[in-house]
Design a protein around this motif. Sequence first.
Motif, PDB file in Angstrom:
ATOM      1  N   ILE A 266      37.028  55.329 -87.862  1.00 24.46           N
ATOM      2  CA  ILE A 266      37.851  54.216 -88.326  1.00 24.46           C
ATOM      3  C   ILE A 266      38.548  53.543 -87.146  1.00 24.46           C
ATOM      4  N   LEU A 267      39.147  54.377 -86.273  1.00 25.01           N
ATOM      5  CA  LEU A 267      39.883  53.838 -85.126  1.00 25.01           C
ATOM      6  C   LEU A 267      38.954  53.061 -84.197  1.00 25.01           C
ATOM      7  N   VAL A 268      37.796  53.651 -83.903  1.00 22.43           N
ATOM      8  CA  VAL A 268      36.858  52.988 -82.998  1.00 22.43           C
ATOM      9  C   VAL A 268      36.428  51.649 -83.592  1.00 22.43           C
ATOM     10  N   ASN A 269      36.159  51.664 -84.876  1.00 20.52           N
ATOM     11  CA  ASN A 269      35.744  50.438 -85.542  1.00 20.52           C
ATOM     12  C   ASN A 269      36.806  49.350 -85.450  1.00 20.52           C
ATOM     13  N   LEU A 270      38.052  49.713 -85.770  1.00 16.40           N
ATOM     14  CA  LEU A 270      39.132  48.710 -85.777  1.00 16.40           C
ATOM     15  C   LEU A 270      39.430  48.224 -84.361  1.00 16.40           C
ATOM     16  N   VAL A 271      39.466  49.169 -83.393  1.00 17.97           N
ATOM     17  CA  VAL A 271      39.780  48.767 -82.020  1.00 17.97           C
ATOM     18  C   VAL A 271      38.635  47.931 -81.454  1.00 17.97           C
ATOM     19  N   ASN A 272      37.424  48.342 -81.771  1.00 15.67           N
ATOM     20  CA  ASN A 272      36.254  47.600 -81.320  1.00 15.67           C
ATOM     21  C   ASN A 272      36.319  46.160 -81.819  1.00 15.67           C
ATOM     22  N   ASN A 273      36.649  46.017 -83.076  1.00 15.44           N
ATOM     23  CA  ASN A 273      36.814  44.704 -83.694  1.00 15.44           C
ATOM     24  C   ASN A 273      37.897  43.904 -82.979  1.00 15.44           C
ATOM     25  N   ALA A 274      39.040  44.554 -82.759  1.00 14.42           N
ATOM     26  CA  ALA A 274      40.174  43.885 -82.118  1.00 14.42           C
ATOM     27  C   ALA A 274      39.783  43.400 -80.725  1.00 14.42           C
ATOM     28  N   VAL A 275      39.101  44.251 -79.980  1.00 22.44           N
ATOM     29  CA  VAL A 275      38.686  43.875 -78.621  1.00 22.44           C
ATOM     30  C   VAL A 275      37.703  42.700 -78.692  1.00 22.44           C
ATOM     31  N   LYS A 276      36.808  42.788 -79.680  1.00 25.67           N
ATOM     32  CA  LYS A 276      35.770  41.765 -79.823  1.00 25.67           C
ATOM     33  C   LYS A 276      36.385  40.375 -80.051  1.00 25.67           C
ATOM     34  N   PHE A 277      37.427  40.332 -80.859  1.00 24.02           N
ATOM     35  CA  PHE A 277      37.985  39.023 -81.236  1.00 24.02           C
ATOM     36  C   PHE A 277      39.261  38.647 -80.478  1.00 24.02           C
ATOM     37  N   THR A 278      39.551  39.373 -79.386  1.00 23.32           N
ATOM     38  CA  THR A 278      40.733  39.043 -78.590  1.00 23.32           C
ATOM     39  C   THR A 278      40.282  38.667 -77.182  1.00 23.32           C
ATOM     40  N   ASP A 279      40.770  37.532 -76.706  1.00 26.30           N
ATOM     41  CA  ASP A 279      40.346  37.087 -75.379  1.00 26.30           C
ATOM     42  C   ASP A 279      41.400  37.332 -74.316  1.00 26.30           C
ATOM     43  N   GLN A 280      42.660  37.399 -74.738  1.00 20.79           N
ATOM     44  CA  GLN A 280      43.697  37.788 -73.773  1.00 20.79           C
ATOM     45  C   GLN A 280      44.857  38.448 -74.512  1.00 20.79           C
ATOM     46  N   GLY A 281      45.581  39.296 -73.738  1.00 19.54           N
ATOM     47  CA  GLY A 281      46.705  39.988 -74.357  1.00 19.54           C
ATOM     48  C   GLY A 281      46.403  41.460 -74.525  1.00 19.54           C
ATOM     49  N   GLU A 282      46.746  42.000 -75.708  1.00 19.23           N
ATOM     50  CA  GLU A 282      46.580  43.441 -75.843  1.00 19.23           C
ATOM     51  C   GLU A 282      46.162  43.846 -77.244  1.00 19.23           C
ATOM     52  N   VAL A 283      45.737  45.115 -77.318  1.00 22.75           N
ATOM     53  CA  VAL A 283      45.418  45.739 -78.601  1.00 22.75           C
ATOM     54  C   VAL A 283      46.325  46.965 -78.705  1.00 22.75           C
ATOM     55  N   ARG A 284      47.160  46.990 -79.767  1.00 25.32           N
ATOM     56  CA  ARG A 284      48.120  48.094 -79.921  1.00 25.32           C
ATOM     57  C   ARG A 284      47.711  48.992 -81.084  1.00 25.32           C
ATOM     58  N   VAL A 285      47.726  50.292 -80.822  1.00 23.66           N
ATOM     59  CA  VAL A 285      47.439  51.252 -81.891  1.00 23.66           C
ATOM     60  C   VAL A 285      48.692  52.083 -82.102  1.00 23.66           C
ATOM     61  N   LYS A 286      49.105  52.217 -83.354  1.00 23.84           N
ATOM     62  CA  LYS A 286      50.330  52.973 -83.615  1.00 23.84           C
ATOM     63  C   LYS A 286      50.117  53.926 -84.790  1.00 23.84           C
TER      64      LYS A 286
ATOM     65  N   LEU B  53      44.912  48.261 -73.755  1.00 26.07           N
ATOM     66  CA  LEU B  53      44.840  49.043 -74.994  1.00 26.07           C
ATOM     67  C   LEU B  53      45.998  50.033 -74.955  1.00 26.07           C
ATOM     68  N   THR B  54      47.006  49.826 -75.802  1.00 25.44           N
ATOM     69  CA  THR B  54      48.176  50.711 -75.784  1.00 25.44           C
ATOM     70  C   THR B  54      48.238  51.496 -77.093  1.00 25.44           C
ATOM     71  N   SER B  55      48.900  52.650 -77.022  1.00 24.76           N
ATOM     72  CA  SER B  55      49.026  53.451 -78.239  1.00 24.76           C
ATOM     73  C   SER B  55      50.364  54.168 -78.255  1.00 24.76           C
ATOM     74  N   GLU B  56      50.878  54.398 -79.450  1.00 25.52           N
ATOM     75  CA  GLU B  56      52.120  55.162 -79.554  1.00 25.52           C
ATOM     76  C   GLU B  56      52.135  55.968 -80.854  1.00 25.52           C
ATOM     77  N   ILE B  57      52.927  57.055 -80.817  1.00 25.41           N
ATOM     78  CA  ILE B  57      53.050  57.903 -82.002  1.00 25.41           C
ATOM     79  C   ILE B  57      54.524  57.975 -82.397  1.00 25.41           C
ATOM     80  N   ASP B  58      54.796  57.687 -83.613  1.00 26.19           N
ATOM     81  CA  ASP B  58      56.130  57.762 -84.204  1.00 26.19           C
ATOM     82  C   ASP B  58      56.669  59.195 -84.082  1.00 26.19           C
ATOM     83  N   ASP B  59      57.945  59.325 -83.675  1.00 19.78           N
ATOM     84  CA  ASP B  59      58.533  60.663 -83.498  1.00 19.78           C
ATOM     85  C   ASP B  59      58.551  61.459 -84.800  1.00 19.78           C
TER      86      ASP B  59
END
Lengths: 120, 562
Positions: free
Chosen positions: B457-477, B435-441
């Motif tokens: 909102i963030l928890v919901n979207l990330v939760n969803n992303a984790v739920k439907f991803t089996d490998q790789g990453e979830v990026r929040v920006k 789970l990675t995250s970044e903030i635009d300068d």
Amino acid sequence: MSELALIIEDDEDLANIFAEALRGVGFEVEHVPDGRLAQERLQNGGAPFIVLLDMHLPHVSGADLLTIIKREEKFAKTLILITTADARMGDLYSDQVDFVLIKPISFVQLRDLTARLRPK
Amino acid sequence: MKKFFDSILNVSVPDPDDARRRRLLNILLLGNTIAALLALLGIIVASLIVQQSNESDVQILLVGIIVITLGIMGIYQINRRVSGRWAALLYLLLLNLIFAFTDSPAELSNGRSLFLFTIPIAMSSLILAPEASFLFAAIGGGIVAGLALSIDQNVNFFSIIGFLMLALVSWLSARSLEAALKDLRAINANLDQEVIDRTQALTQSLERERIEAGRNQAILNSIADGVILFDREWNAILANPAIRGMLELPLELIIDKNFRTLIEHPKLSSQSRVLLNAMIEHDTQPIGFRIVWGEKTLSVSAAQVYDNSKVSNSHIGTVTVFRDFTREAEVEKLKSTFVGIVSHELRTPLNAILGYAEMFKEAVYGPMNDKQVNMAERIMKNTQRLLALINDLLDQAQMEAGKLTIHIAPLKPAELLDALHGLMDKAASDKRLRLTSEIDDELPEILNGDAARLQQILVNLVNNAVKFTDQGEVRVKFMRTEDAKWGIAVEDTGRGMPESELPYIFDTFRQVESSTTRVHGGFGLGLAIVKQLVNLMSGDIKVESKLDSGTKFTINLPLVIP
């Protein structure tokens, strides 16, 4: 001598769990299950080290009890933790209390938090 | 006077030529009668003044005049009742007969009275038939010749040729007159037909309009919705019976009154008055906003009416439709109260279950083996799922009741992401995801927003992303997007969705396939709530996804919230 933790909570099971968590870290626990009884207890009894106050209580509301605690000189050093299911209500009182716990409250979370608060 | 003359002169027959001829004959007969009467009067007066006149001559004259007058009356009756042709023929023959005795045979056949026989020739072409002029030219000629022969004189052939020439001229002029009249009648007949057709068309269209208006009135009278039609100045010009029951006012207090007067009625709640005033002042066309009238809740829709029959397409008024929403409003209120109570009553025991399970897991009452710990964890996990579902239901209910509000306060984006990691890192690492995250300068360090709802909102979207991803990453920006906007992007490397499903993913209770509900839990409320929260924050949310290549949600929010 162990410190006193006062639990004001109308749900018996939650009170049980909170009591176990607090006992687990060495507090002596006193439980009051009702707003009116809590009002009497606060007015007449001594000051606990920590009070765990549910904001939704029968007869007398948590907000009224909080007013008493804030008003009485004897509670000046008491740590105040409020518990509520309503995050908005938590925000509303966050300035007046030491900690706001939003239900559902985890046993481990409460145990670890109070362990840190207890004087060594 | 004219009517009187018309009544004695006109003969009503279908053939207009016949009628014209018979009227003409009647005019001649009337003239003759008057002339005969005047002559009668003259003779009587003259015989009284001039005493020494020949009495037998006067008697002959009188008898002659009376006989002629009776003859004329007989012809008149034939003309009126039997046949115009016979009457005309008799009249013309009578005329010839009279002329034959008016002068001496010498004068008639060769002298001053010769012209008399031209009169029936000209008349016959008008009152009998155009070609009849030849017949009377022949008769006239015959009489002239007969008279000449009776006194042993030469027959005046020139006069007979003259009669025939006159007959020719009469025939030609009468014929062209009849032809002209015939043309005129044809034109008139066309005109009449056109007038008849037009009148019929007009009558039909008026009738259709009347039926249409009647039908519209019947519809208006029978529908359950209250309808008021206002003109451009908001004067009520039409209202149906349903509105009377809805407002509990007689129609006289509605029709012809200005809407501004109506909304001053004390039954209308003050908040509703503000809404209706805004509708009037800004000429808006709202759909289904609610007003409270006494005990009733009414839904109001308004539509402007344009006169598109004219080029100007001018705004001529507004139709407002009122629907009784009282029951629905009560049900909604009950529902939201019900959901609120149920949620609270469900959450408390679930909190207890969670707490006890934790106590088992933490071995509060003595040591536990691995299987027991595992079971306690499963109880906890399932309880948390139930709790999350109840939270979603509560949010949804609050949103539907319009009770969920946004509390804007300064917030630090970095703190939002820290909290997100605190909540979601474990869930991601449990599935071996990053789970990675970044903030635009360019993003300000402090933004305005509702931190708790953004977190949701963030928890919901990330939760969803984790739920439907089996490998790789979830990026929040977090990034700066347009001028006065900032954005949140949540992207995963998961299984994605077919494009056909994208329009529906923000619908309440919907997941791409029903099987995913079984595997991953949840009822599909999460994204619906996210979208509604974003909308409440005056933002918008978009989704891009392809099957097997991940999903990306992008949220745009205003930097300054109105």
